[in-house]
Design a protein around this motif. Structure first.
Motif: not given
Length: 355
Positions: A242-255, A289-302
């Motif tokens: 659904w996120l892909g269909t609606n072009n929602i790719k905000d980093k904070q939402i994915l995180e 695998k679907r998770m963006d490794k860079e978002i996980v790695k650089n997150s201050n909230n994870i």
């Protein structure tokens, strides 16, 4: 009713005879009166259908609907199609609400022309060993949002429990965006996609840190509630499609969603019985695998623990599960909650010190 009510309350009902009257009493005794109460019997085999009819005879605001079993999502959708209120609320039939909940939330909605009004809630732990109500405190590091906001401003909401029942939704907002529940057997975790869609599409969200809704938990551990290990993975797949269909790719939402998905992996790994462990491990790998490794790695909230857990799951979920089982076993032997607000030690589930 001659005119549309200000609020429609949808109650999807199945197999909750023990708790239903407490739930319905808390609704009909609201200080807010201009509402319709849509009680939907999802093909119940207990005494719930009769209880629904009895309440409908006593209160003209109640609409009683009986249908074949279709699951939580199907039942909520039936209510959404019937609802005529300016705003929509959902109450689960084994929970109960404080008497001023909808008076307060509706006022916030009107004062702010809100698409969604979100409130805090209480967790009512109702087990053989424990009965206690405690407020779920979400914001440990950040202050709760004040004023109108969107999910991009406070994506943390997508990490915590969906709690779609601690909200009211503008009906026009739901209908104009064609927001409905995924229809799956049983409860099906269908609240997860509904929460993501409503929160991501709403332009005007308002939050109150007052807790009105009492969420009953008959199992202390969420792993004991989950009977089908595939549900978190199915719902997660649907959310990301659904996120892909609606072009929602905000980093904070994915995180925020990644954090929740890691929490769901913990829940799955804590299950007593997984019918197909190899398939389960494969699905965990696919989720990671679907998770963006860079978002996980650089997150201050994870946190670092979750980052390490993510790495272990990517490599070998079976080994990661052993660590989860060991930690849960230790907690079941002894649990310590000792701070300035609460002093509690449990040994094998029994309270030995409380102050």
């Amino acid at each position: 009713m001659e005119k549309n009510p200000k609020l429609s309350i949808i109650v999807p009902i199945y197999g909750v005879e023990k708790y239903l009257e407490e739930c319905l009493d808390s609704i009909i005794n609201q200080t807010f009166k201009d509402m319709e109460i849509i009680l939907i019997d999802d093909g119940g085999k207990d005494n719930c259908p009769q209880i629904i009819d009895d309440y409908a005879k006593k209160d003209s605001r109640i609409i009683a609907i009986h249908k074949e079993n279709g699951g939580y999502g199907n039942t909520c959708n039936r209510g959404l199609e019937c609802a005529m209120g300016e705003y929509i609320a959902i109450v689960e039939p084994d929970d109960f609400i404080d008497k001023n909940m909808y008076e307060d939330l509706y006022k916030l909605a009107k004062d702010n022309n809100a698409d969604i009004v979100k409130s805090a809630f209480n967790k009512f732990i109702d087990t053989d060993l424990i009965q206690e109500i405690k407020k779920v405190n979400w914001y440990k590091e950040k202050n709760p949002p004040t004023g109108i906001f969107t999910i991009k401003d406070y994506a943390e909401f997508l990490y915590f429990h969906p709690s779609i029942w601690s909200c009211i939704y503008k009906r026009e907002f739901l209908n104009s965006n064609n927001i409905r529940f995924i229809e799956a057997p049983g409860a099906g975790w269908t609240d997860n996609p509904f929460q993501v869609q409503t929160m991501c599409l709403a332009q005007r969200i308002i939050y109150t840190d007052e807790a009105y809704y009492n969420w009953r938990c008959i199992n202390k551990n969420q792993s004991d509630d989950l009977k089908d290990y595939t549900l978190p993975f199915k719902r997660s797949d649907e959310i990301h499609r659904w996120l892909g269909t609606n072009n929602i790719k905000d980093k904070q939402i994915l995180e925020a969603l990644y954090r929740r998905e890691l929490a769901y992996i913990h829940i799955v790994m804590g299950m007593k019985n997984i019918s197909d462990k190899n398939d389960c491990y494969d699905q965990i790998k696919q989720m990671c695998k679907r998770m963006d490794k860079e978002i996980v790695k650089n997150s201050n909230n994870i946190g670092i623990k979750d980052k390490n857990f993510y790495k272990r799951c990517c490599i070998n979920p079976k080994i990661a599960q052993i660590g989860v089982k060991i930690r849960r076993f230790r907690k079941r032997i002894i649990s310590i909650n000792w701070n300035r607000h609460k002093k509690l030690i449990r040994l094998f589930g029994k309270e030995i010190i409380k102050g």
